[in-house]
Design an enzyme around this catalytic site. Sequence first.
Site, PDB file in Angstrom:
ATOM      1  CE  LYS A   1      -4.568   1.088   0.237  1.00  0.00           C
ATOM      2  NZ  LYS A   1      -5.743  -0.322  -0.181  1.00  0.00           N
TER       3      LYS A   1
ATOM      4  N   GLY B   1     -20.345   7.292   2.717  1.00  0.00           N
ATOM      5  CA  GLY B   1     -18.958   7.630   1.865  1.00  0.00           C
ATOM      6  C   GLY B   1     -19.900   7.199   0.992  1.00  0.00           C
TER       7      GLY B   1
ATOM      8  N   GLY C   1     -18.241   8.499  -2.421  1.00  0.00           N
ATOM      9  CA  GLY C   1     -17.297   8.593  -3.547  1.00  0.00           C
ATOM     10  C   GLY C   1     -17.009   7.393  -4.332  1.00  0.00           C
ATOM     11  CG  ASN C   2     -14.487   4.100  -7.563  1.00  0.00           C
ATOM     12  OD1 ASN C   2     -15.548   3.491  -7.225  1.00  0.00           O
ATOM     13  ND2 ASN C   2     -13.419   4.550  -8.292  1.00  0.00           N
ATOM     14  CB  ALA C   3     -15.861   2.108  -2.595  1.00  0.00           C
ATOM     15  N   GLY C   4     -18.629   4.475  -2.601  1.00  0.00           N
ATOM     16  CA  GLY C   4     -20.007   4.508  -2.257  1.00  0.00           C
ATOM     17  C   GLY C   4     -20.722   4.696  -3.300  1.00  0.00           C
TER      18      GLY C   4
HETATM   19  P1  NAD Z   1     -13.200   8.420  -2.634  1.00  0.00           P
HETATM   20  O1  NAD Z   1     -12.212   8.934  -2.147  1.00  0.00           O
HETATM   21  O2  NAD Z   1     -13.705   8.581  -3.603  1.00  0.00           O
HETATM   22  O3  NAD Z   1     -14.485   8.386  -1.671  1.00  0.00           O
HETATM   23  C1  NAD Z   1     -14.482   8.731  -0.129  1.00  0.00           C
HETATM   24  C2  NAD Z   1     -15.584   8.750   0.630  1.00  0.00           C
HETATM   25  O4  NAD Z   1     -16.250   8.897   2.078  1.00  0.00           O
HETATM   26  C3  NAD Z   1     -15.723  10.235  -0.043  1.00  0.00           C
HETATM   27  O5  NAD Z   1     -17.457  10.675  -0.737  1.00  0.00           O
HETATM   28  C4  NAD Z   1     -15.948  11.211   1.592  1.00  0.00           C
HETATM   29  O6  NAD Z   1     -16.591  12.262   1.134  1.00  0.00           O
HETATM   30  C5  NAD Z   1     -16.614  10.341   3.053  1.00  0.00           C
HETATM   31  N1  NAD Z   1     -16.006  10.538   3.934  1.00  0.00           N
HETATM   32  C6  NAD Z   1     -14.707  10.100   4.383  1.00  0.00           C
HETATM   33  N2  NAD Z   1     -14.573  10.073   5.626  1.00  0.00           N
HETATM   34  C7  NAD Z   1     -15.826  10.067   6.059  1.00  0.00           C
HETATM   35  C8  NAD Z   1     -16.958  10.556   6.803  1.00  0.00           C
HETATM   36  N3  NAD Z   1     -16.218  10.537   8.387  1.00  0.00           N
HETATM   37  N4  NAD Z   1     -18.188   9.591   7.533  1.00  0.00           N
HETATM   38  C9  NAD Z   1     -18.950  10.262   6.437  1.00  0.00           C
HETATM   39  N5  NAD Z   1     -18.048  10.222   4.447  1.00  0.00           N
HETATM   40  C10 NAD Z   1     -16.930  10.275   5.030  1.00  0.00           C
HETATM   41  O7  NAD Z   1     -12.450   6.314  -2.107  1.00  0.00           O
HETATM   42  P2  NAD Z   1     -12.974   5.007  -2.274  1.00  0.00           P
HETATM   43  O8  NAD Z   1     -11.857   4.939  -3.367  1.00  0.00           O
HETATM   44  O9  NAD Z   1     -14.357   6.030  -2.654  1.00  0.00           O
HETATM   45  O10 NAD Z   1     -12.782   4.358  -1.189  1.00  0.00           O
HETATM   46  C11 NAD Z   1     -13.377   4.768  -0.234  1.00  0.00           C
HETATM   47  C12 NAD Z   1     -13.012   3.131   0.765  1.00  0.00           C
HETATM   48  O11 NAD Z   1     -12.816   1.818  -0.047  1.00  0.00           O
HETATM   49  C13 NAD Z   1     -11.525   3.726   1.402  1.00  0.00           C
HETATM   50  O12 NAD Z   1     -11.828   2.152   2.378  1.00  0.00           O
HETATM   51  C14 NAD Z   1     -10.675   2.512   0.226  1.00  0.00           C
HETATM   52  O13 NAD Z   1      -9.308   1.369   1.032  1.00  0.00           O
HETATM   53  C15 NAD Z   1     -11.892   1.424  -0.145  1.00  0.00           C
HETATM   54  N6  NAD Z   1     -11.278   1.087  -1.269  1.00  0.00           N
HETATM   55  C16 NAD Z   1     -11.334   1.196  -2.209  1.00  0.00           C
HETATM   56  C17 NAD Z   1     -11.301   0.432  -4.335  1.00  0.00           C
HETATM   57  C18 NAD Z   1     -11.407   1.415  -4.445  1.00  0.00           C
HETATM   58  O14 NAD Z   1     -11.443   0.891  -5.775  1.00  0.00           O
HETATM   59  N7  NAD Z   1     -12.164   2.212  -4.810  1.00  0.00           N
HETATM   60  C19 NAD Z   1     -10.884  -0.754  -3.421  1.00  0.00           C
HETATM   61  C20 NAD Z   1     -10.852  -1.000  -2.262  1.00  0.00           C
HETATM   62  C21 NAD Z   1     -11.052  -1.033  -1.318  1.00  0.00           C
END
Ligand code: NAD
Length: 366
Positions: free
Chosen positions: A60, A172, A174-177
Site C-alpha cells: 500500500k 461515504g 466516493g468511488n465505492a459508495g
Molecule cells: P473516495 O475518495 O472516492 O471516497 C471516499 C468518500 O468517503 C467520500 O465521499 C468522502 O466524502 C467520504 N468520507 C470520508 N470521511 C467520511 C466520514 N467520516 N463520514 C462519511 N463520509 C466520509 O474513496 P474510495 O475509493 O471510494 O474508497 C473508500 C473506501 O473503500 C476506502 O476505505 C478504500 O480503502 C476502500 N476501497 C476502495 C477501493 C477502490 O477501488 N476505490 C478498493 C478497495 C477498497
Amino acid sequence: MDDGSLRLFEGFRVQHSNARGPYKGGIRFHPEVSLNEVKALAAWMTWKTAVVGVPFGGAKGGVRVDPKTLSAGELERLSRTYVRAFFPLLGPEVDIPAPDVNTTPQIMAWMTDEYSHLAGRLTPASFTGKPLQIGGLAGRESSTSLGGVMVLEEHLRTLSRRAARMTVTIQGFGNAGQHAAHLLSQRGFRIIAVSDTSGCIMRAKGLDCKKLVRHKKAAGSVQSFAGSYPISPQAFLGLRTDVLIPAALQNVITKSNERRVRARVILELANGPVSHEADVRLAQRGVTVIPDILANAGGVAGSYCEWVQNRQGEVWTESQTHAKLRSRMVQAFALVHKTRTRHATDYRTAAYIVALTRVREAMNAR
Ligand code: NAD
C-alpha cells in the site's frame, strides 16, 4: 508549487508480502495518512489477494496531503514525484499500485507516464485503475462495488432472501459508495440514507441514486439533495436497515458507537471500518459482518484483469470483465462460506483462514 515555492510532502510505500506474486495495493492521498495506517492497509492487501485467489501479494502507499488544496498542476507534480521517489521498488513484476482514497484514474495516468519515462519504454502494466485511453479496464471503476454487491447477493442466497425492497444505508459517497448505491438500486434495494464528509441525508422511500450521483458531481456534496432531509451522523448509524455499507474510512464503527448500529448485515466496502472490539460485540448481537478482505476484493480482482489485459496486449469489454469478476467473487464467497460452516465461525475468521492458508502454502512451496 504554482507560486514557485518548494513544499515537502511525506509519502510511504509499504510492501507486506510477495509470497503469492508481485506486491499490489493502492496509493492514498489524505491529510491523516501515517506509516502505521499504510502498514495495516498493506497487510490487508495480502489477505485480500489471497482470498480472491489472484496471484499478487500485498502493498500500500500513501501521501500525507489534502489534494483538495492543490491545483491540477501541483497534483500532477506530486504524483510524478511519488513515482520518482519509489521507482526502483515498483514495476509490473515487482509492485503494482492502484487508486485508493482521493487518487483517480488521472493520477494513475500521470504515474504510469512517469514510470514509463524512467523505464525507457511504455509500461501500462505498472499501474492499474488507469483511464481507458491508456490501457485501463472497462468496468474497473465499479469493480470494487460490483464485487461487494455480488458477495452480498450470494450471502442473501444462502438465507433464501431476495433483494426486493431491502433497505441499505451507505457511509461515504466516493468511488465505492456511489457505484454501490447505483448497482444496488438497479437490483431493487432501497437506498434510504447516505453520507459524505459534508454530512448525512435520508429519504425513507428511497433515494434516486442516479440523480444523487449527478447532484454530488455538481454540488460537491450530498447535502441539499431534492426530496431528502439532513440527519446527524449518530442518527445515520442508528437507522434500522437491512444492510449498512461503510464505504469511507477505517475505524468508523468502534466500541464507543457499536451499540447504535441496528443493521442486520454490514458489508465492509471500506478497509477496516469495524474495530476489533466492535466486531466481537456485533457478532454477539447476531449482526453479520461481511469483511473487507472479501467484500471489497472486487477492486483488486478488477486490477488483476487490467494487469493481465495490459501484459497480453488485449482490450476486454465490460461484459467480459464482469463475467471474470463474477466467477472469481462467487468462488471466493463459496469457499469462505464453506470454511465458515466447517469451523462454525464468522465470515471474517473464515476469510482469514482461507487467506492465511493460501499464503502459508505459497511460503512453504517456495
Ligand atoms: P473516495 O475518495 O472516492 O471516497 C471516499 C468518500 O468517503 C467520500 O465521499 C468522502 O466524502 C467520504 N468520507 C470520508 N470521511 C467520511 C466520514 N467520516 N463520514 C462519511 N463520509 C466520509 O474513496 P474510495 O475509493 O471510494 O474508497 C473508500 C473506501 O473503500 C476506502 O476505505 C478504500 O480503502 C476502500 N476501497 C476502495 C477501493 C477502490 O477501488 N476505490 C478498493 C478497495 C477498497
